[in-house]
Design a protein around this motif. Structure first.
Motif: not given
Length: 316
Positions: A29-31, A311, A33-34, A26-27, A315-316
């Motif tokens: 993918v989040g980084i 978006q 995407a951001t 999860t982390i 993402a952030f």
């Protein structure tokens, strides 16, 4: 102490391997995407001509007639009529000025076996090249005298030169169109401003133009144009919506002003010009003029879509 807490963390992770893997994924993918959306945002909102964006300005006038649906406090048109563009070009109140439009032409290669093909074109005036710092790999651009003489001269890009002439030097050769034959005087270097700020009416990103021709020559030969057009009355001179006096806005116009005082003076000049045209019966609405620099023009046109901003924040 740090080693002790690290051991506790490892033991805790080992007891919940699935949950740990899910958290790490999860982390990650989040980084990812951001960073992706942030990079996209900066590409879309970046300065397309650094060092000069504060000296290039896009004037706007309000030539439309009064109608039952007229909104007097609305923004003026985003493009300019041919009459106004050519008149401002003639008066030369800026350090440099350029009128332009997108277009397309049919190229007719030499040889009986070669088939004609279409390419994107830009019709403009001589100051286009120094104003926008357009690089030339060979040859040169045309002059203001060529504009006035409606000279059949052309600047082409490497891709078209290779397609027509292979590795041979294209300078001095002919570019044959159904409407006439142009002499190639220049070869474009790499010129791909992002976004394509000088014409936001078609393909704001990408859209390579392989031929650059004098605007005056394009109108003399009635070459095909592309892009948006807004008309507020019917043209009655028999030459269509792109004639000199047609009540239609379809041209982009830029002016170079190297000091803030010149920009203020030019805005006053636009207001005076609008007043004069209204006194002559051409303009009907109250004076409504604008003068945006490059970044102001991009912001006015909302070049960065709202969904891209959303978006990024999501993402952030």
């Amino acid at each position: 102490m740090f080693g002790y807490y690290l051991q506790l963390a490892v033991r805790s992770f080992a007891r919940n391997k699935a949950l740990t893997a899910l958290m790490v994924l999860t982390i990650a993918v989040g980084i990812g995407a951001t960073m992706t959306t942030l990079a996209l945002y900066f590409v879309l909102s970046g300065d397309p001509i650094p060092g000069k964006s504060g000296q290039l300005f896009y004037p706007q006038l309000e030539p439309r007639s009064l109608g039952k649906d007229a909104t007097l406090d609305a923004d003026p048109l985003k493009q300019m009529s041919r009459y106004d563009a050519e008149e401002l070009l003639r008066q030369k109140r800026g350090d440099r000025q350029a009128v332009m439009s997108a277009g397309s032409v049919t190229v007719m290669p030499a040889g009986d076996a070669a088939q004609p093909f279409r390419v994107r074109a830009r019709y403009t005036s001589a100051d286009f090249f120094p104003m926008f710092e357009v690089p030339l790999a060979a040859g040169n651009a045309w002059s203001g005298n060529d504009d006035e003489a409606r000279s059949l001269v052309a600047v082409i890009d490497r891709k078209l030169a290779g397609r027509l002439f292979g590795s041979a030097n294209p300078i001095g050769r002919n570019l044959a169109l159904p409407q006439g034959t142009f002499r190639i005087i220049g070869l474009l270097g790499d010129f791909k401003p992002t976004p394509r700020f000088y014409d936001l009416t078609s393909q704001r990103y990408g859209g390579d133009e392989q031929v650059v021709l004098p605007f005056s020559s394009s109108r003399a030969l009635k070459l095909d144009t592309q892009g948006n057009m807004q008309c507020w009355a019917a043209s009655d001179d028999g030459e269509g919506n792109r004639s000199l006096n047609a009540p239609c806005a379809w041209l982009q116009y830029w002016v170079e002003l190297d000091t803030p005082q010149k920009a203020r003076d030019y805005l006053k000049y636009l207001a005076d010009y609008s007043d004069t045209q209204r006194a002559n019966g051409r303009f009907e609405r109250p004076t409504n003029v604008r003068l945006h620099d490059v970044m102001g023009w991009l912001d006015f046109n909302r070049i960065v879509p709202n969904d891209v901003r959303l978006q990024m924040w999501l993402a952030f």
